[in-house]
Scaffold this motif. Sequence first.
Motif, PDB file in Angstrom:
ATOM      1  N   ARG A 120      51.582  -0.532  13.449  1.00  0.00           N
ATOM      2  CA  ARG A 120      52.659   0.014  12.494  1.00  0.00           C
ATOM      3  C   ARG A 120      52.189   1.597  12.471  1.00  0.00           C
ATOM      4  NH1 ARG A 120      52.484   1.955   7.393  1.00  0.00           N
ATOM      5  NH2 ARG A 120      50.049   1.652   7.270  1.00  0.00           N
ATOM      6  N   SER A 121      51.073   2.093  12.429  1.00  0.00           N
ATOM      7  CA  SER A 121      50.368   3.385  12.341  1.00  0.00           C
ATOM      8  C   SER A 121      51.100   4.394  13.633  1.00  0.00           C
ATOM      9  CB  SER A 121      49.249   3.565  11.991  1.00  0.00           C
ATOM     10  OG  SER A 121      48.500   2.995  13.345  1.00  0.00           O
ATOM     11  N   THR A 122      51.361   3.616  14.805  1.00  0.00           N
ATOM     12  CA  THR A 122      51.637   4.369  15.902  1.00  0.00           C
ATOM     13  C   THR A 122      53.046   4.575  15.733  1.00  0.00           C
ATOM     14  OG1 THR A 122      49.932   3.365  17.027  1.00  0.00           O
ATOM     15  CG2 THR A 122      51.679   4.184  18.279  1.00  0.00           C
ATOM     16  N   VAL A 123      53.842   3.588  15.388  1.00  0.00           N
ATOM     17  CA  VAL A 123      55.300   3.665  15.078  1.00  0.00           C
ATOM     18  C   VAL A 123      55.668   4.860  14.010  1.00  0.00           C
ATOM     19  CG1 VAL A 123      57.365   2.549  14.582  1.00  0.00           C
ATOM     20  CG2 VAL A 123      55.541   1.315  15.788  1.00  0.00           C
ATOM     21  N   LEU A 124      54.740   4.811  12.897  1.00  0.00           N
ATOM     22  CA  LEU A 124      54.928   5.728  11.914  1.00  0.00           C
ATOM     23  C   LEU A 124      54.844   7.291  12.484  1.00  0.00           C
ATOM     24  CD1 LEU A 124      55.691   5.735   8.832  1.00  0.00           C
ATOM     25  CD2 LEU A 124      53.750   5.640   8.540  1.00  0.00           C
ATOM     26  N   GLY A 125      53.705   7.168  13.428  1.00  0.00           N
ATOM     27  CA  GLY A 125      53.491   8.662  13.839  1.00  0.00           C
ATOM     28  C   GLY A 125      54.434   9.057  14.644  1.00  0.00           C
ATOM     29  N   GLU A 126      55.315   8.096  15.580  1.00  0.00           N
ATOM     30  CA  GLU A 126      56.357   8.473  16.418  1.00  0.00           C
ATOM     31  C   GLU A 126      57.491   8.926  15.668  1.00  0.00           C
ATOM     32  OE1 GLU A 126      57.787   9.115  20.070  1.00  0.00           O
ATOM     33  OE2 GLU A 126      55.895   8.331  19.677  1.00  0.00           O
ATOM     34  N   ILE A 127      57.693   8.338  14.528  1.00  0.00           N
ATOM     35  CA  ILE A 127      58.829   8.497  13.741  1.00  0.00           C
ATOM     36  C   ILE A 127      58.836   9.865  13.086  1.00  0.00           C
ATOM     37  CG2 ILE A 127      60.032   8.172  11.639  1.00  0.00           C
ATOM     38  CD1 ILE A 127      59.573   5.078  12.293  1.00  0.00           C
ATOM     39  N   THR A 128      57.614  10.173  12.729  1.00  0.00           N
ATOM     40  CA  THR A 128      57.407  11.475  11.978  1.00  0.00           C
ATOM     41  C   THR A 128      57.270  12.391  13.123  1.00  0.00           C
ATOM     42  OG1 THR A 128      55.000  11.239  12.059  1.00  0.00           O
ATOM     43  CG2 THR A 128      56.267  10.399  10.392  1.00  0.00           C
ATOM     44  N   LYS A 129      57.068  12.463  14.212  1.00  0.00           N
ATOM     45  CA  LYS A 129      57.194  13.640  15.243  1.00  0.00           C
ATOM     46  C   LYS A 129      58.156  14.480  15.342  1.00  0.00           C
ATOM     47  CE  LYS A 129      53.854  11.675  18.905  1.00  0.00           C
ATOM     48  NZ  LYS A 129      53.752  10.962  20.354  1.00  0.00           N
ATOM     49  N   GLN A 130      59.213  13.963  15.143  1.00  0.00           N
ATOM     50  CA  GLN A 130      60.637  14.783  15.212  1.00  0.00           C
ATOM     51  C   GLN A 130      60.975  15.538  14.047  1.00  0.00           C
ATOM     52  OE1 GLN A 130      61.113  15.250  18.357  1.00  0.00           O
ATOM     53  NE2 GLN A 130      59.740  13.906  18.968  1.00  0.00           N
ATOM     54  N   THR A 131      60.110  15.426  12.948  1.00  0.00           N
ATOM     55  CA  THR A 131      60.521  15.805  11.391  1.00  0.00           C
ATOM     56  C   THR A 131      59.283  16.757  10.958  1.00  0.00           C
ATOM     57  OG1 THR A 131      59.171  14.076  10.289  1.00  0.00           O
ATOM     58  CG2 THR A 131      61.375  13.300  11.212  1.00  0.00           C
ATOM     59  N   THR A 132      59.875  17.313   9.988  1.00  0.00           N
ATOM     60  CA  THR A 132      58.695  17.884   8.968  1.00  0.00           C
ATOM     61  C   THR A 132      58.059  16.767   8.239  1.00  0.00           C
ATOM     62  OG1 THR A 132      59.988  20.162   8.951  1.00  0.00           O
ATOM     63  CG2 THR A 132      58.204  19.588   7.216  1.00  0.00           C
ATOM     64  N   CYS A 133      56.601  16.806   8.757  1.00  0.00           N
ATOM     65  CA  CYS A 133      55.748  15.669   7.989  1.00  0.00           C
ATOM     66  C   CYS A 133      55.188  16.102   7.002  1.00  0.00           C
ATOM     67  CB  CYS A 133      54.996  14.723   9.114  1.00  0.00           C
ATOM     68  SG  CYS A 133      54.164  13.526   8.636  1.00  0.00           S
ATOM     69  N   LEU A 134      55.262  15.186   5.692  1.00  0.00           N
ATOM     70  CA  LEU A 134      54.328  15.547   4.577  1.00  0.00           C
ATOM     71  C   LEU A 134      53.716  14.203   4.473  1.00  0.00           C
ATOM     72  CD1 LEU A 134      56.607  17.769   4.346  1.00  0.00           C
ATOM     73  CD2 LEU A 134      56.032  17.390   1.839  1.00  0.00           C
ATOM     74  N   ALA A 135      52.170  14.153   4.582  1.00  0.00           N
ATOM     75  CA  ALA A 135      51.298  13.148   4.554  1.00  0.00           C
ATOM     76  C   ALA A 135      50.200  13.120   3.266  1.00  0.00           C
ATOM     77  CB  ALA A 135      50.571  12.951   5.784  1.00  0.00           C
ATOM     78  N   VAL A 136      50.116  11.909   2.761  1.00  0.00           N
ATOM     79  CA  VAL A 136      49.255  11.936   1.648  1.00  0.00           C
ATOM     80  C   VAL A 136      47.905  10.900   2.057  1.00  0.00           C
ATOM     81  CG1 VAL A 136      48.792  11.203  -0.847  1.00  0.00           C
ATOM     82  CG2 VAL A 136      51.164  12.186  -0.112  1.00  0.00           C
ATOM     83  N   ALA A 137      46.833  11.324   1.924  1.00  0.00           N
ATOM     84  CA  ALA A 137      45.805  10.578   2.386  1.00  0.00           C
ATOM     85  C   ALA A 137      44.603  10.704   1.179  1.00  0.00           C
ATOM     86  CB  ALA A 137      45.072  11.162   3.521  1.00  0.00           C
ATOM     87  N   GLY A 138      43.579   9.447   1.394  1.00  0.00           N
ATOM     88  CA  GLY A 138      42.844   9.519   0.239  1.00  0.00           C
ATOM     89  C   GLY A 138      42.626   7.906  -0.206  1.00  0.00           C
ATOM     90  N   THR A 139      41.311   7.577  -0.485  1.00  0.00           N
ATOM     91  CA  THR A 139      40.986   6.281  -0.724  1.00  0.00           C
ATOM     92  C   THR A 139      41.871   5.807  -2.048  1.00  0.00           C
ATOM     93  OG1 THR A 139      38.871   7.104  -1.660  1.00  0.00           O
ATOM     94  CG2 THR A 139      38.814   6.188   0.351  1.00  0.00           C
ATOM     95  N   HIS A 140      42.024   6.644  -3.006  1.00  0.00           N
ATOM     96  CA  HIS A 140      42.798   6.335  -4.320  1.00  0.00           C
ATOM     97  C   HIS A 140      44.102   7.378  -4.475  1.00  0.00           C
ATOM     98  CE1 HIS A 140      39.232   4.442  -4.613  1.00  0.00           C
ATOM     99  NE2 HIS A 140      38.507   5.679  -5.037  1.00  0.00           N
ATOM    100  N   GLY A 141      45.201   6.757  -4.819  1.00  0.00           N
ATOM    101  CA  GLY A 141      46.104   7.664  -5.388  1.00  0.00           C
ATOM    102  C   GLY A 141      47.381   7.927  -4.273  1.00  0.00           C
ATOM    103  N   LYS A 142      47.154   7.215  -2.993  1.00  0.00           N
ATOM    104  CA  LYS A 142      48.068   7.466  -2.087  1.00  0.00           C
ATOM    105  C   LYS A 142      49.456   7.100  -2.431  1.00  0.00           C
ATOM    106  CE  LYS A 142      46.182   5.086   1.170  1.00  0.00           C
ATOM    107  NZ  LYS A 142      44.855   4.867   0.591  1.00  0.00           N
TER     108      LYS A 142
END
Length: 469
Positions: free
Chosen positions: A120-142
Amino acid sequence: MNKKDKENISNRDKALPSGKGLGWASNVYFIGIGGIGMSALARYFVANGKQVAGYDKTPSEITKTLQDLGIEVHFNDNVSHIDSKYLNPDTTLVVYTPAIPKDHSELGYFRTNGFQVLKRSTVLGEITKQTTCLAVAGTHGKTTTTSILGHLLKECDVPVTAFLGGISENYNSNLILNGTEVTVVEADEFDRSFLTLSPDLACITSMDADHLDIYGDASELVKTFEDFSKCVKANGKLFVRNGLPLDGITYGIEDYSDYSAQNVRIENGSYVFDVRTPNGLYKDFKFNLPGRHNLSNAIIALAMSVEYGLPHPQLAKGLASYKGVKRRFTYQIKTDDFVFIDDYAHHPEEINAVHQAVREMYPSKKVLAIFQPHLYTRTRDFADGFAESLSKFDEVVLLDIYPARELPIEGVTSNWLLEKIKNPNKNLILKSELINEIKTSDAQIVLTLGAGDIGEEVKHIKEAFSIAN
């Protein structure tokens, strides 16, 4: 299967051939389609004209909503149950979640018959490649932060697609569709999935120890977050909560961060506050979710939105209209005499955040916390932390550990955890005893906490006590 074949499969799962993209696939088949992240991708592909089907272990509310969209879903691991149109490797992309066991027969079939099989993560990465991507990381609050950010961008009429790790109360969906120029995604640290992303703007909300079954120790988890910070594009921006050991644009509450909530007060059950930014003070934002952790999530969503270039008046209006995410401090019953709140909290720090929120909103009322531990490894690794956080409530009730993908670990049980809890008002019960347990309590506030199937009990509790109240 020999070692070389296994290595080839592993490499094929990690990436698409250079320049191939996803456009070639007219059909997409999901293994584990009922997962919250997987189902958002399934909705995305349907919206983009693909034929979509999938397998999941058990029926759920999510799989029902997918079936209502016309997606074929079956619940037996058997290739013969798959429509023949998905059995052509030239037209079908196969997407799977790491939660699927390695001996899954459908997964094995697709891998050994020439299909493009991707995480799933690879597909998500491929989808976002052609866009302006805003990503939210963290063990809590994502999930909450991602849903706030997606909502703010949509309310400001940005052409955005947001993939959420929960069901937004505003859209009753885990997918926000308002265009394809911008993507908002959860950058998930589980299985190092977020390293497939190349975001333009990214934030890290927290780096508390978790997923130690994957990482081994907390230092390896921190190192992986550092690796993620290097995934941000060269001209991109990284935001970090003040106090984390990473360089970036900082954010916080009533401190000297680059973006900070100031003059925080509670009015009619909502936060009202100002936001100090590098370019000046924005006044009188309103936010309806309780808890300082949620306020922190709102600040980083605002910071990323401001840096993207969105105007203060529209952001203020958008934040005031934000309703939250299901199972994130979700009010199920709210009367003068009885309040029932459901929350996904499954880590000691998340339970502490719920405790802070409920004490802030209801400082003089008695609180009963019902907790279902999630995973044997997490219960083992954080037992003392769970005991300390749960002991803060007036009453504590434990359910048996929800195993998810794991087998039992000798000695790791809910009864073992119960013995560590210092609060004398504690009990271990079966799910079938939940309603009677609540009825015998004199608590005015009842919380259900956990990431397992405790969420399925919420509707039964709500039905029983809505009638009584």
